[in-house]
Design a protein around this motif. Sequence first.
Motif, short mmCIF file in Angstrom:
data_model
loop_
_atom_site.label_atom_id
_atom_site.label_comp_id
_atom_site.label_asym_id
_atom_site.label_seq_id
_atom_site.Cartn_x
_atom_site.Cartn_y
_atom_site.Cartn_z
N PRO A 124 0.03 3.20 1.78
CA PRO A 124 0.78 2.59 0.66
C PRO A 124 1.89 1.69 1.20
O PRO A 124 2.73 2.13 1.97
CB PRO A 124 1.35 3.80 -0.08
CG PRO A 124 0.45 4.93 0.28
CD PRO A 124 -0.01 4.66 1.68
N GLU A 141 3.89 -2.54 0.47
CA GLU A 141 4.01 -3.72 -0.38
C GLU A 141 2.86 -4.69 -0.12
O GLU A 141 2.40 -5.36 -1.04
CB GLU A 141 5.35 -4.40 -0.13
CG GLU A 141 6.54 -3.60 -0.65
CD GLU A 141 7.87 -4.30 -0.40
OE1 GLU A 141 7.87 -5.49 -0.07
OE2 GLU A 141 8.90 -3.62 -0.55
N ASP A 198 -0.13 -3.36 -2.00
CA ASP A 198 0.10 -3.59 -3.43
C ASP A 198 -0.12 -5.05 -3.80
O ASP A 198 -0.67 -5.35 -4.86
CB ASP A 198 1.52 -3.17 -3.82
CG ASP A 198 1.72 -1.67 -3.72
OD1 ASP A 198 0.71 -0.93 -3.67
OD2 ASP A 198 2.89 -1.24 -3.67
N GLU A 211 -2.85 -6.41 -6.54
CA GLU A 211 -2.17 -6.87 -7.74
C GLU A 211 -3.10 -7.50 -8.78
O GLU A 211 -3.03 -7.18 -9.95
CB GLU A 211 -1.09 -7.87 -7.33
CG GLU A 211 -0.12 -8.22 -8.43
CD GLU A 211 1.01 -9.04 -7.88
OE1 GLU A 211 1.01 -10.27 -8.09
OE2 GLU A 211 1.89 -8.46 -7.21
#
Length: 144
Positions: free
Chosen positions: A35, A37, A40, A44
């Motif tokens: 996990p 950024e 992510d 997205e």
Amino acid sequence: AVMKLGCFPMGGFTRPYRSPNDALTKEVSKLLTTPSEVRDMFQENLFVTKEGDEKIHQISDLIRALPVCCEADRIAATIRREKRDPTPNEADVIAEADALRDVLIQVDVFEHATKEEASEGYVKPALAGTIDRLSNADRKSFAA
């Protein structure tokens, strides 16, 4: 070799790129499998089906499987390092990751591609041809 000489007459000095080293490859792999950024950001704008949806959507399945597979990988590394057998809970996580992997690697595998193939008694043309050739041949099997 001739093309390389024409495109890059000074060899590696004029190339603005080179292959990534192992450290960079490991760093990128870690960013995408834990996990973060970066992970992510890549997730997205992906369409992800709802949990329990019957539709086949391998990207959604992959995203859901990633934490389980990473945990199983961490467990397997610990087990190897400590030279021991997995506990029942660890064995369950590893088994779940193996099951998820087996499902995810089944790309382009379908029970049938057309309605005709779904009908009872359907034999693929290639198999029908093989059966015909074997019935007309002296040898009735491919075994020696």
